[in-house]
Design an enzyme around this catalytic site. Structure first.
Site, PDB file in Angstrom:
ATOM      1  N   LYS A 163       0.992  -1.161  -0.015  1.00 28.17           N
ATOM      2  CA  LYS A 163      -0.028   0.149  -0.110  1.00 28.17           C
ATOM      3  C   LYS A 163       0.788   1.248   0.018  1.00 28.17           C
ATOM      4  O   LYS A 163       1.135   1.682   1.003  1.00 28.17           O
ATOM      5  CB  LYS A 163      -0.815  -0.015   1.193  1.00 28.17           C
ATOM      6  CG  LYS A 163      -2.396  -0.277   0.824  1.00 28.17           C
ATOM      7  CD  LYS A 163      -3.308  -0.429   2.002  1.00 28.17           C
ATOM      8  CE  LYS A 163      -4.240   0.650   1.952  1.00 28.17           C
ATOM      9  NZ  LYS A 163      -5.408   0.330   0.820  1.00 28.17           N
TER      10      LYS A 163
HETATM   11  N1  PPE Z   1      -8.056  -2.855  -3.239  1.00 28.25           N
HETATM   12  C1  PPE Z   1      -7.400  -1.549  -3.134  1.00 28.25           C
HETATM   13  C2  PPE Z   1      -6.630  -1.243  -4.271  1.00 28.25           C
HETATM   14  C3  PPE Z   1      -7.431  -0.867  -2.019  1.00 28.25           C
HETATM   15  O1  PPE Z   1      -6.982   0.502  -1.880  1.00 28.25           O
HETATM   16  C4  PPE Z   1      -8.241  -1.427  -0.899  1.00 28.25           C
HETATM   17  C5  PPE Z   1      -8.175  -0.730   0.209  1.00 28.25           C
HETATM   18  C6  PPE Z   1      -8.746  -2.890  -1.120  1.00 28.25           C
HETATM   19  C7  PPE Z   1      -8.725  -3.447  -2.273  1.00 28.25           C
HETATM   20  C8  PPE Z   1      -9.436  -3.436   0.199  1.00 28.25           C
HETATM   21  O2  PPE Z   1      -8.372  -3.837   1.013  1.00 28.25           O
HETATM   22  P1  PPE Z   1      -8.714  -3.879   2.694  1.00 28.25           P
HETATM   23  O3  PPE Z   1      -8.963  -2.597   3.209  1.00 28.25           O
HETATM   24  O4  PPE Z   1      -7.841  -4.496   3.291  1.00 28.25           O
HETATM   25  O5  PPE Z   1      -9.975  -4.781   2.662  1.00 28.25           O
HETATM   26  N2  PPE Z   1      -8.626   0.821   0.168  1.00 28.25           N
HETATM   27  C9  PPE Z   1      -8.580   1.562   1.288  1.00 28.25           C
HETATM   28  C10 PPE Z   1      -8.307   3.049   0.747  1.00 28.25           C
HETATM   29  C11 PPE Z   1      -9.519   3.649   0.377  1.00 28.25           C
HETATM   30  C12 PPE Z   1      -9.484   5.391   0.047  1.00 28.25           C
HETATM   31  O6  PPE Z   1     -10.418   5.822  -0.426  1.00 28.25           O
HETATM   32  O7  PPE Z   1      -8.418   5.795   0.652  1.00 28.25           O
HETATM   33  C13 PPE Z   1      -9.455   1.269   2.347  1.00 28.25           C
HETATM   34  O8  PPE Z   1     -10.431   0.823   1.969  1.00 28.25           O
HETATM   35  O9  PPE Z   1      -9.264   1.674   3.399  1.00 28.25           O
END
Ligand code: PPE
Length: 309
Positions: A163
């Protein structure tokens, strides 16, 4: 108002609680110039006892340290320290529920692309009240999404599990394109044409009562994705991690996004094709309500996922 001093009094920076307005970054921050800030997104929810509890805090910080490792960022803090830091920050801000955003930045004295050996990272944790990512109605009735003209990169192009802020240029552009095209959100295909994910969400579809989701090879191994796989299996559904094509989405019975920010959000339309009968489907609804019971500490079998604040 989200993300202002009005709803967030303190930011944790390298072990200290700074006032919201004092938690600033220098204009010459290397992490800012080259998109090399490492971050996480975590939610805390109110439990039946009235306390805040953070969801899968340890897993988020384990992923954070894996992201730091990709850039070789060094910090004296460990997972335990950041768990404690998050708890103290939520308490200091008096939140019963909130979104938590840890972020690591390196020193502004570093100029040019070259990273110094073992760069020292500053660790900051902010928190704010963040309501429904796709609005209350979006979560209740489902959202409308469009397949993006942009492509999710292959595993050889980026570090898909890290990330790191630079990865999110694509996400910002894909979201923007979707909104301008009249959708609520985008879905990105990979260079081979398989469904990858949303700009900030993992994706699931249901066909004949079986859940399918793209394998977490070149997509983010989401912690919500992992939680939903476990909940689905506990509810007796089979889940398969396999490639999905655009055509499969159009004829799916149900589709939904998962993510910390988006939680579980049903998708009712893809590229103007109605999914199922255009309402959130029964399996999506069952998973969504079980997920909310889990995050709020209402189900004993998932209490291990919560860290009380
Ligand atoms: N894919 C991506 C690209 C992504 O950024 C997230 C989280 C996920 C999948 C889901 O991952 P998880 O949160 O571990 O289930 N995206 C974060 C950022 C969103 C934002 O607008 O900033 C989040 O959901 O916190």
């Amino acid at each position: 108002m989200a993300g202002t001093a009005a709803d967030s009094q303190y930011v944790w920076v390298n072990g200290k609680h700074l006032r919201y307005t004092e938690a600033n970054v220098h204009v010459l921050s290397h992490s800012l110039h080259y998109g090399c800030a490492v971050f996480e997104g975590i939610r805390a929810y109110q439990t039946p006892e009235g306390n805040a509890a953070a969801f899968r805090l340890r897993e988020h910080f384990e992923r954070f340290f894996n992201s730091l490792k990709v850039l070789d960022y060094h910090t004296p803090f460990g997972v335990e320290d950041l768990i404690e830091a998050t708890r103290s920050l939520i308490r200091a801000n008096n939140f019963k529920q909130c979104y938590v955003r840890p972020i690591a930045l390196i020193d502004d004295a570093v100029r040019g692309l070259e990273l110094p050996k073992e760069p020292k990272a500053s660790i900051c944790i902010a928190a704010w009240y963040w309501g429904k990512y796709m609005g209350d109605e979006g979560q209740q009735k489902g959202i409308r999404v469009g397949v993006s003209s942009l492509r999710w990169p292959s595993a050889s192009t980026t570090m898909p599990w890290a990330k790191v802020s630079g990865n999110y240029l694509l996400s910002v552009l894909a979201r923007r394109e979707a909104i301008l095209n009249g959708y609520d959100e985008a879905i990105l295909l990979d260079p081979e044409g398989y469904v990858a994910e949303g700009p900030g969400e993992n994706i699931f579809m249901v066909k004949n009562k079986i859940l399918l989701t793209p394998p977490a090879t070149h997509v983010m191994p989401g912690i919500t994705r992992d939680s939903i796989i476990r909940i689905a299996r506990d509810l007796g559904y089979s889940v398969r991690e396999e490639n999905i094509i655009r055509n499969e989405l159009y004829v799916a019975d149900e589709i939904f996004f998962t993510g910390t920010a988006v939680e579980v959000t049903p998708i009712r339309e893809v590229d103007h094709y109605t999914i199922g009968n255009g309402q959130p489907g029964p399996i999506t609804c069952a998973l969504l309500s079980r997920y909310f019971e889990a995050v709020r500490g209402e189900r004993p079998e998932y209490l291990e996922w919560l860290t009380e604040v």
